[in-house]
Design an enzyme around this catalytic site. Sequence first.
Site, mmCIF file in Angstrom:
data_model
loop_
_atom_site.group_PDB
_atom_site.id
_atom_site.type_symbol
_atom_site.label_atom_id
_atom_site.label_comp_id
_atom_site.label_asym_id
_atom_site.label_seq_id
_atom_site.Cartn_x
_atom_site.Cartn_y
_atom_site.Cartn_z
ATOM 1 C CG HIS A 117 -1.587 -1.179 1.423
ATOM 2 N ND1 HIS A 117 -2.980 -1.452 0.824
ATOM 3 C CD2 HIS A 117 -1.158 -2.344 2.091
ATOM 4 C CE1 HIS A 117 -3.125 -2.792 1.279
ATOM 5 N NE2 HIS A 117 -2.293 -3.396 1.883
ATOM 6 C CB SER A 129 12.088 21.998 -16.116
ATOM 7 O OG SER A 129 11.308 22.960 -16.082
ATOM 8 C CE LYS A 180 10.926 19.061 -11.532
ATOM 9 N NZ LYS A 180 9.737 19.427 -12.040
ATOM 10 C CD GLU A 185 7.932 11.636 -15.794
ATOM 11 O OE1 GLU A 185 7.115 12.245 -16.287
ATOM 12 O OE2 GLU A 185 9.133 11.953 -15.475
ATOM 13 C CD GLN A 223 -4.599 -3.360 -46.694
ATOM 14 O OE1 GLN A 223 -4.678 -4.152 -47.590
ATOM 15 N NE2 GLN A 223 -5.026 -2.114 -46.795
HETATM 16 N N1 ARG Z 1 -2.612 -6.110 -48.435
HETATM 17 C C1 ARG Z 1 -3.576 -7.258 -47.938
HETATM 18 C C2 ARG Z 1 -3.597 -7.617 -46.596
HETATM 19 O O1 ARG Z 1 -2.513 -7.044 -46.042
HETATM 20 C C3 ARG Z 1 -3.209 -8.555 -48.677
HETATM 21 C C4 ARG Z 1 -4.407 -9.443 -49.058
HETATM 22 C C5 ARG Z 1 -5.179 -8.890 -49.847
HETATM 23 N N2 ARG Z 1 -6.154 -9.946 -50.352
HETATM 24 C C6 ARG Z 1 -6.996 -9.479 -51.024
HETATM 25 N N3 ARG Z 1 -7.930 -10.406 -51.516
HETATM 26 N N4 ARG Z 1 -7.658 -8.477 -51.339
HETATM 27 O O2 ARG Z 1 -4.353 -8.296 -46.055
#
Ligand code: ARG
Length: 466
Positions: free
Chosen positions: A163, A284, A290, A297, A329
């Site tokens: 604590h 600072s 400081k 941090e 993606q």
């Molecule tokens: N740039 C795409 C990704 O990162 C690659 C795969 C894309 N496939 C597709 N059928 N559009 O996932």
Amino acid sequence: MQQKSSATGKAWSGRFSEPVAELVKRYTASVEFDQRLAEFDIQGSLAHASMLESCGIIAAADLASIRTGLAQILDEIRVGQFEWLLDLEDVHLNIEKRLTALVGEAGKRLHTARSRNDQVATDVRLWLRASIDELLVLIKGLQLALLDLAEQHADTVMPGFTHLQVAQPVTFGHHLMAYFEMLKRDTQRMRDCRTRVNRLPLGAAALAGTSFPIDRERVARELGFNGVCENSLDAVSDRDFAIEFTACAALIMTHLSRLSEDLILWMSPRIGFIDIADRFCTGSSIMPQKKNPDVPELVRGKTARVTGHLMALLTLMKSQPLAYNKDNQEDKEPLFDTVDTLTATLRIYADMMGGITVKKDAMRQAALQGYATATDLADYLVKKGLPFRDAHEAVALAVRHAEGKRCDLSELSLNELLEFSPLIADDVFAVLTLEGSLNSRNHIGGTAPAQVRAAIQRGRKFIETL
Ligand code: ARG
């Protein structure tokens, strides 16, 4: 980045009657960030092509051309001469298009029995595996720095807190070894995660597998995977390996964030247990006196961002129907930033721990305040036959008395102490010292200096097995 805007340049534009809108092109392209996968994309393509040839799917001459072309592309990328085109969407299509420009027909055959869906999953796994291997080395470096500092301070006494109130004396070495243990589990977790990252998606093609007579095991072997993903739908769609990795990373950051909080508190002039080397601090612009612990941090702050990436990846996955969706993606930027943040943090941390000055006197003084050995007095009475609850009560009264006199328990006379229990004798004073308290906790996991040294020994052995 140069752009081309003809619909016909696209690998998949055959069925489209108008070009993709410029904004949409930008929105859907990933090449700006996924070009980072390029070397792994080429590695995967080489393994795929040699499998196609050995299975009789492409000719030996095609394989030779693909190899020559990809070698040249690798060179171009390494020297920064490869021209990445936003129009070509992603790293995969950029490389494939360039290959075809360089070697013609053979380049167009490379994508036989493959989809970008299994290709990208493979690239990310290869990239992540290499990143994990680098991170494991960095964790080890930090563990060594902790072991070295703990060794120098196996006997250095400080107050242990619960604590944030003084609780019982511990050694500084023991406190540091607590973080060593956390990092040890982090290493084990990361290695365990690596075994699940290390599986080959290629061969899953778009989602259902392929009609060509491929040899997935061969590709897996060549790429150093410990097996293939056993379901094609799962292979192209799940990113649990990335989530798991990010969870491991978030835990490491969380551990380092706690250590950072300790360092920040210890460095506060109000506590003054340590000093952090100037090269890890800043001043600072307004207050000339400081010296701020910026690095710890920021580690604390950057922990928020890695935890955020974990949330992003979990949320990314949660409502995706099987199999691949373009959502995936979005896995890359959080994953890349997680690796970058963790890498930089571990690098800087090992060095920072090596540059800590320990103010032993301040630690000892603090341990002498706050009745840190009160539990030792209670244990002493128990050993003389008193039930623990009664001993606890007797010592609480003694502490109250000492508080009134503004002195420590060890500064009370035997006669004063006898008022709280007739069981107290002359031997009590050895128990009330800081060293007496430390040395009495002499079992595995305890803070006795002998145990801390043993823990450091075990720690060094563990490190050697890595
Ligand atoms: N740039 C795409 C990704 O990162 C690659 C795969 C894309 N496939 C597709 N059928 N559009 O996932």
